[in-house]
Write a protein that holds these residues in place. Structure first.
Motif, PDB file in Angstrom:
ATOM      1  N   LEU A 153       0.862  -1.261  -0.048  1.00 25.40           N
ATOM      2  CA  LEU A 153      -0.008   0.164  -0.044  1.00 25.40           C
ATOM      3  C   LEU A 153       0.838   1.290  -0.066  1.00 25.40           C
ATOM      4  N   ASN A 154       0.654   2.065  -1.013  1.00 23.98           N
ATOM      5  CA  ASN A 154       1.378   3.436  -1.096  1.00 23.98           C
ATOM      6  C   ASN A 154       0.291   4.447  -0.530  1.00 23.98           C
ATOM      7  N   VAL A 155       0.118   4.960   0.722  1.00 23.19           N
ATOM      8  CA  VAL A 155      -0.893   5.774   1.181  1.00 23.19           C
ATOM      9  C   VAL A 155      -0.765   7.137   0.468  1.00 23.19           C
ATOM     10  N   PRO A 156      -1.820   7.617  -0.382  1.00 21.38           N
ATOM     11  CA  PRO A 156      -1.526   8.806  -0.868  1.00 21.38           C
ATOM     12  C   PRO A 156      -1.873   9.691  -0.117  1.00 21.38           C
ATOM     13  N   SER A 157      -0.980  10.801  -0.432  1.00 23.00           N
ATOM     14  CA  SER A 157      -0.883  12.150   0.293  1.00 23.00           C
ATOM     15  C   SER A 157      -1.051  13.091  -0.822  1.00 23.00           C
ATOM     16  N   PHE A 158      -1.964  13.830  -1.337  1.00 23.04           N
ATOM     17  CA  PHE A 158      -1.998  14.857  -2.463  1.00 23.04           C
ATOM     18  C   PHE A 158      -2.680  16.244  -1.672  1.00 23.04           C
TER      19      PHE A 158
END
Ligand SMILES: Cc1cc2nc3c(=O)[nH]c(=O)nc-3n(C[C@H](O)[C@H](O)[C@H](O)COP(=O)(O)O)c2cc1C
Length: 428
Positions: free
Chosen positions: A179-184
């Motif tokens: 899992l790459n936790v999105p941070s936008f």
């Protein structure tokens, strides 16, 4: 050649619903939608496309007053079809990236990789009221759209393709590190946290973009797999096609990674005379108020105040559908149309290519546009359903197949397979 059917029931023509071969009962009619999807799949179409907007009221186009919510309908049709691409419109002005990313990823799973999202900024200000919001200006809508799509792409890449291993022996449901936790963090949208849908069969749904203004083309060139456009003149369509392909290269993408599909409004008859008679009957059935709504929306000005039998007047630049208004004014000037003549054109094809004839005659024009570098395919907009779509599949498609322009059968299973598009790799 790629083919989509732009499904707007009872029909694209303002008067189409009154034709004897238009189905109008039991509205909104699921059986009709299943019939159209089955016909499209029998005709080996690439996709079934639904537009969307939020306005309703007595004076609207009969085909937009009352309808199914697109993703809900496509989820049902995913169960009644096996190959047909399923494309829905989703607004970047009146939704959140997380909702859109989640819904389209789910549709991609439900359909085995056949989902497409038509990215629109929602041009009409009257859509704002139902959300209790102000309608942002054109430039801001596109700035929001750029961020919105980027946030969705990051969300779709949350999970690795092989994340959900469900290893019962080891007791590992999800692979660690997948899992790459999105941070936008953008000016308009912020997303912190992953998408709770596994990465979908196509990686990302096919992305369609349908705005043809400068900012619309810039967005399309950067992110779109398919460009929908309204064109009614071969030379201008060729120029648009070239511009898109050049702009695409500017973003480091290959010309064949983006497919240009203008709309076409075909009136199909067994003879040319029969097709002309069908068109004349459609025009006799126009409701004036509805036709003026469609015309005024496309031009961004109230057209009911202008005399009908004089040249189309000069109009202020619109904040709504910039490219469509410019296209219609250009067509009116080029062909020296009166407002009444433009009114009839827009009540039918809304500025798209209008063709009246037999299957062979219509196939001739589609072939010319395709071979002349004006289109990679077409988005077919029947005047009414199901009669005129059935006629297109029965009368036009066989000519395209005989000429080797269109597939005789599907060779893949996903929409990306049909369109010859790569599956996007996950970005980390
Ligand atoms: C085939 C086609 C279908 C479209 N469908 C929709 C739609 O369903 N909803 C919508 O808000 N706009 C739709 N549009 C309009 C565009 O997305 C865009 O909003 C409009 O052209 C204004 O953008 P522009 O000023 O960049 O041209 C469609 C355009 C085309 C060519």
């Amino acid at each position: 050649m790629r083919l989509g059917v732009f499904v707007q029931t009872p029909g694209h023509h303002v008067g189409g619903w009154r034709h004897p071969d238009a189905v109008v009962d039991g509205w909104p009619n699921l059986a009709l939608m299943k019939h159209i999807a089955a016909t499209a799949e029998r005709g080996k179409f690439d996709m079934f496309f639904l537009g969307d907007g939020f306005a309703t009221g007595y004076g609207e186009h009969p085909s937009t007053i009352g309808k199914f919510e697109p993703l809900t309908l496509l989820s049902a049709l995913a169960m009644t079809t096996s190959r047909l691409g399923l494309a829905a419109t989703g607004s970047t002005t009146y939704a959140e990236p997380y909702q859109i990313a989640r819904s389209f990823a789910s549709l991609d799973h439900l359909s085995g990789g056949r989902a497409a999202w038509n990215v629109v900024t929602t041009a009409y200000s009257k859509s704002a009221a139902v959300f209790g919001r102000q309608h942002p200006p054109h430039a801001e809508r596109y700035a929001m759209a750029e961020e919105f799509v980027e946030a969705c792409r990051i969300l779709w890449d949350s999970w690795a393709d092989d994340a959900f291993i469900a290893d019962k022996k080891a007791g590992t449901f999800v692979r660690p590190g997948s899992l790459n936790v999105p941070s936008f963090h953008g000016k308009y949208f912020t997303v912190e946290g992953g998408l709770n849908v596994p990465r979908s069969p196509q990686g990302h749904p096919v992305l369609i973009q349908a705005g043809s203004s400068g900012p619309g083309q810039a967005l399309a060139s950067r992110i779109a797999d398919v460009v929908f456009t309204a064109q009614n003149d071969l030379t201008e369509a060729q120029a648009f096609y070239r511009t898109v392909k050049v702009q695409v290269a500017g973003f480091g993408r290959g010309a064949d990674e983006v497919l240009v599909m203008p709309g076409v409004f075909p009136v199909v008859g067994r003879t040319t005379g029969e097709a002309q008679e069908i068109f004349a009957e459609l025009n006799r059935n126009i409701d004036t108020a509805q036709a003026f709504t469609v015309l005024s929306e496309r031009l961004g000005s109230d057209m009911s105040v202008h005399p009908l039998d004089e040249p189309v007047p000069d109009l202020p630049e619109t904040e709504h559908l910039k490219s469509r208004a410019a296209l219609l004014i250009e067509m009116a000037r080029r062909e020296k149309l009166t407002l009444r003549q433009l009114y009839y054109r827009v009540a039918a094809a809304r500025g798209h290519l209008l063709l009246i004839g037999t299957g062979a005659e219509i196939a001739d024009v589609l072939e010319t546009w395709f071979r002349a570098g004006a289109a990679d395919g077409f988005n077919v907009m029947p005047p009414f359903f199901p009669g005129q779509f059935d006629a297109f599949v029965a009368e036009v498609v066989p000519h395209l197949q005989e000429r080797g322009l269109f597939r005789a059968d599907y060779t893949g299973t996903t929409l990306r397979d049909h369109l010859g598009l790569k599956r996007p790799a996950r970005r980390s």
